[in-house]
Design a protein around this motif. Structure first.
Motif, PDB file in Angstrom:
ATOM      1  N   LEU A   1       0.987  -7.451 -14.226  1.00 16.45           N
ATOM      2  CA  LEU A   1       1.772  -7.082 -13.058  1.00 16.45           C
ATOM      3  C   LEU A   1       1.305  -5.739 -12.493  1.00 16.45           C
ATOM      4  CD1 LEU A   1       5.522  -7.581 -12.446  1.00 16.45           C
ATOM      5  CD2 LEU A   1       4.525  -5.341 -11.976  1.00 16.45           C
ATOM      6  N   ALA A   2       1.028  -4.785 -13.353  1.00 13.79           N
ATOM      7  CA  ALA A   2       0.531  -3.490 -12.881  1.00 13.79           C
ATOM      8  C   ALA A   2      -0.783  -3.647 -12.133  1.00 13.79           C
ATOM      9  CB  ALA A   2       0.366  -2.539 -14.065  1.00 13.79           C
ATOM     10  N   LEU A   3      -1.676  -4.479 -12.658  1.00 10.30           N
ATOM     11  CA  LEU A   3      -2.959  -4.723 -11.991  1.00 10.30           C
ATOM     12  C   LEU A   3      -2.754  -5.363 -10.624  1.00 10.30           C
ATOM     13  CD1 LEU A   3      -5.012  -6.111 -15.024  1.00 10.30           C
ATOM     14  CD2 LEU A   3      -5.405  -3.939 -13.834  1.00 10.30           C
ATOM     15  N   ARG A   4      -1.862  -6.318 -10.551  1.00 12.49           N
ATOM     16  CA  ARG A   4      -1.641  -7.028  -9.296  1.00 12.49           C
ATOM     17  C   ARG A   4      -0.970  -6.121  -8.258  1.00 12.49           C
ATOM     18  NH1 ARG A   4      -3.350 -12.018  -8.332  1.00 12.49           N
ATOM     19  NH2 ARG A   4      -2.184 -13.342  -6.881  1.00 12.49           N
TER      20      ARG A   4
ATOM     21  N   ALA B   1       0.839  -1.197   0.000  1.00 12.01           N
ATOM     22  CA  ALA B   1       0.000   0.000   0.000  1.00 12.01           C
ATOM     23  C   ALA B   1       0.875   1.249   0.000  1.00 12.01           C
ATOM     24  CB  ALA B   1      -0.918  -0.013   1.213  1.00 12.01           C
ATOM     25  N   GLY B   2       0.607   2.141  -0.944  1.00  9.82           N
ATOM     26  CA  GLY B   2       1.314   3.401  -1.019  1.00  9.82           C
ATOM     27  C   GLY B   2       2.628   3.367  -1.776  1.00  9.82           C
ATOM     28  N   THR B   3       3.121   2.197  -2.169  1.00 12.24           N
ATOM     29  CA  THR B   3       4.382   2.106  -2.908  1.00 12.24           C
ATOM     30  C   THR B   3       4.271   2.827  -4.248  1.00 12.24           C
ATOM     31  OG1 THR B   3       4.918  -0.035  -1.922  1.00 12.24           O
ATOM     32  CG2 THR B   3       6.070   0.549  -3.949  1.00 12.24           C
ATOM     33  N   ARG B   4       5.247   3.640  -4.536  1.00 13.40           N
ATOM     34  CA  ARG B   4       5.343   4.247  -5.868  1.00 13.40           C
ATOM     35  C   ARG B   4       6.194   3.310  -6.720  1.00 13.40           C
ATOM     36  NH1 ARG B   4       8.204   9.567  -4.254  1.00 13.40           N
ATOM     37  NH2 ARG B   4       9.186   7.991  -2.900  1.00 13.40           N
ATOM     38  N   LEU B   5       5.549   2.662  -7.692  1.00  9.12           N
ATOM     39  CA  LEU B   5       6.195   1.616  -8.478  1.00  9.12           C
ATOM     40  C   LEU B   5       6.321   2.043  -9.927  1.00  9.12           C
ATOM     41  CD1 LEU B   5       7.216  -1.338  -8.899  1.00  9.12           C
ATOM     42  CD2 LEU B   5       4.825  -1.986  -9.267  1.00  9.12           C
TER      43      LEU B   5
ATOM     44  N   ARG C   1      -4.921   4.275  -9.913  1.00  8.45           N
ATOM     45  CA  ARG C   1      -3.665   3.740  -9.386  1.00  8.45           C
ATOM     46  C   ARG C   1      -2.677   3.310 -10.459  1.00  8.45           C
ATOM     47  NH1 ARG C   1      -5.736  -0.279  -4.550  1.00  8.45           N
ATOM     48  NH2 ARG C   1      -6.932   1.290  -3.373  1.00  8.45           N
ATOM     49  N   VAL C   2      -3.112   3.241 -11.716  1.00  4.73           N
ATOM     50  CA  VAL C   2      -2.234   2.743 -12.780  1.00  4.73           C
ATOM     51  C   VAL C   2      -2.225   3.710 -13.953  1.00  4.73           C
ATOM     52  CG1 VAL C   2      -1.773   0.880 -14.404  1.00  4.73           C
ATOM     53  CG2 VAL C   2      -2.695   0.345 -12.148  1.00  4.73           C
ATOM     54  N   ARG C   3      -1.024   4.116 -14.335  1.00  7.23           N
ATOM     55  CA  ARG C   3      -0.833   4.860 -15.582  1.00  7.23           C
ATOM     56  C   ARG C   3       0.011   4.006 -16.509  1.00  7.23           C
ATOM     57  NH1 ARG C   3       1.908  10.421 -14.638  1.00  7.23           N
ATOM     58  NH2 ARG C   3       3.265   9.107 -13.345  1.00  7.23           N
TER      59      ARG C   3
ATOM     60  N   ALA D   1      -0.534  -0.186  -4.447  1.00  6.61           N
ATOM     61  CA  ALA D   1       0.562   0.586  -5.019  1.00  6.61           C
ATOM     62  C   ALA D   1       0.049   1.567  -6.060  1.00  6.61           C
ATOM     63  CB  ALA D   1       1.584  -0.352  -5.646  1.00  6.61           C
ATOM     64  N   HIS D   2       0.850   2.600  -6.312  1.00  4.28           N
ATOM     65  CA  HIS D   2       0.579   3.549  -7.394  1.00  4.28           C
ATOM     66  C   HIS D   2       1.593   3.262  -8.495  1.00  4.28           C
ATOM     67  CE1 HIS D   2      -2.256   5.857  -4.948  1.00  4.28           C
ATOM     68  NE2 HIS D   2      -1.415   5.642  -3.946  1.00  4.28           N
ATOM     69  N   VAL D   3       1.110   2.825  -9.650  1.00  2.77           N
ATOM     70  CA  VAL D   3       1.959   2.239 -10.681  1.00  2.77           C
ATOM     71  C   VAL D   3       2.046   3.142 -11.900  1.00  2.77           C
ATOM     72  CG1 VAL D   3       2.375   0.200 -12.109  1.00  2.77           C
ATOM     73  CG2 VAL D   3       1.196  -0.046  -9.905  1.00  2.77           C
TER      74      VAL D   3
END
Length: 432
Positions: free
Chosen positions: A222-225, A208-212, A258-260, A231-233
């Protein structure tokens, strides 16, 4: 839909060709046998006989007896064409001869595994030392500059999302899975892919909260998971087709916040991140740009950040011997690619970044099973592949590519690693 099947246009460059083009236009180097003198074919035949005669297989040439010590069968239906192609194109010609249907094998993987096991000895040592004189070189246009990388990636990954969906598992993961046991079962394939992804996310300490930052989106699993963990991807890809479907999957999962997914080269990445993950993307970077690649990832990580990397590898000596050679895989599957060695990866990271190696885990046997499941599914769905507009030569090309790759892992010639590198925090964990 356009199929990016290779065609040589007037100036020799590969371009996309529509499904309506006649076969000779699509496959000029397959539909015609290269000119080769009688002495060249005779010398080639002698070298082939010498190489195959000491291997645990049976090579049967039409009109003559078997060669070899016994084992998987290779049937050469047109020896003259086979020797002409191998004599003029080496291993590129060997693959093209298969595409042309001039040779076959009842168990293609088994036959190729024998050849891969002895890859270093197939060509006599004197010819090996003269490789620079006879082996074809990489086309300059396929260097992995920013523009070159876009073109190289497009030729493979923009073929058709529908094509890949025919043989991949439900996660649309196009990399090695991690199975609980062998033989791998298709109904557990998606779970094995999630196990692989979760191991990488755990290595990178994604929560939670990881900037990936993800380098190489694939189709977004992987981005979805990672986003499902909170995480913010930011995920980067050079494939327009992959990005389109990945964005659809992100929207369908309700994870837009959460995903770009950006159509961007790794050299164009901006910002800082707690973690970087990249799955089997380094193989498309090229040795020339390995320092640039790892410096870019290093620069994106905050102090204490973690890089989880999955990479196909090959023995260092074989990598050095073949790194400048233009191969069948380059011509028809992955232009501009080069599989690194573990030594090359680790020395590049050591010499060009502030990252420190915290762990490495190899699992090549799992990739062999992954490829087997893909290959079997591709074969079963041959009619569906044809319905998408991919002709018989293309289907033999991909059958050979999947079998060739599987053989590489079964022989031990290839391996796959999961790496953990840390930035200024090497005690944070990892596996030995």
């Amino acid at each position: 839909m356009r199929t990016a099947e290779p065609r040589d246009d007037a100036d020799g460059q590969h371009t996309a060709a529509t499904r309506s083009a006649p076969a000779p236009a699509l496959w000029p180097d397959i539909t015609s046998v290269p000119a080769a003198s009688r002495p060249r074919k005779a010398v080639t035949a002698a070298l082939v006989r010498r190489a195959l005669g000491r291997l645990p297989l049976r090579a049967r040439f039409a009109g003559s007896g078997d060669i070899g010590l016994g084992g998987p069968l290779i049937e050469v239906r047109d020896p003259a064409a086979f020797h002409a192609r191998v004599g003029t194109g080496g291993l590129v010609g060997f693959g093209e001869s298969y595409m042309a249907g001039e040779w076959d094998a009842p168990d293609l993987v088994a036959a190729l595994t024998v050849l891969a096991t002895d890859a270093g000895g197939l060509i006599p040592a004197p010819l090996q030392r003269l490789r620079a004189l006879w082996a074809p070189r990489h086309p300059h246009a396929e260097r992995n500059t920013p523009d070159g990388s876009r073109a190289n990636i497009s030729r493979h990954y923009d073929l058709s999302n529908e094509l890949f969906a025919l043989f991949l598992d439900d996660t649309l993961s196009y990399s090695a899975a991690v199975f609980r046991g062998f033989p791998a079962h298709r109904d557990l394939f998606a779970a094995a892919q999630h196990r692989k992804i979760d191991r990488l996310l755990d290595l990178a300490d994604v929560g939670a909260g990881t900037r990936l930052l993800e380098i190489g989106t694939g189709w977004g699993e992987l981005a979805l998971r990672a986003a499902a963990r909170g995480a913010h991807v930011t995920s980067l890809t050079l494939s327009a087709e992959q990005r389109r479907l990945a964005l659809e999957r992100v929207r369908a999962a309700g994870l837009d916040d959460r995903v770009r997914v950006e159509l961007r080269d790794y050299r164009e990445a901006r910002g800082t991140y707690d973690a970087v993950v990249s799955v089997e993307m380094i193989e498309a970077v090229g040795a020339e740009f390995w320092p640039v690649y790892f410096r870019a990832l290093d620069q994106r990580l905050v102090p204490g950040g973690r890089l989880a990397l999955q990479a196909i590898t090959m023995p260092h000596e074989r990598m050095l011997a073949s790194r400048d050679t233009f191969t069948w895989i380059h011509k028809y599957v992955f232009p501009g690619g080069l599989i690194p060695s573990t030594r090359a990866i680790e020395e590049t990271v050591r010499d060009h970044t502030a990252l420190e190696l915290a762990g490495r885990d190899g699992f090549g046997a799992h990739y062999a099973e992954t490829l087997r499941l893909w290959r079997e599914r591709f074969t079963e769905r041959s009619d569906d592949v044809e319905a998408l507009g991919f002709d018989a030569v293309f289907r033999r090309l991909w059958t050979f590519y999947l079998a060739y790759s599987e053989a590489g892992f079964r022989s031990g010639y290839l391996d796959v690693q999961q790496y953990l590198f840390t930035k200024g925090n090497p005690a944070a964990g990892g596996r030995s």
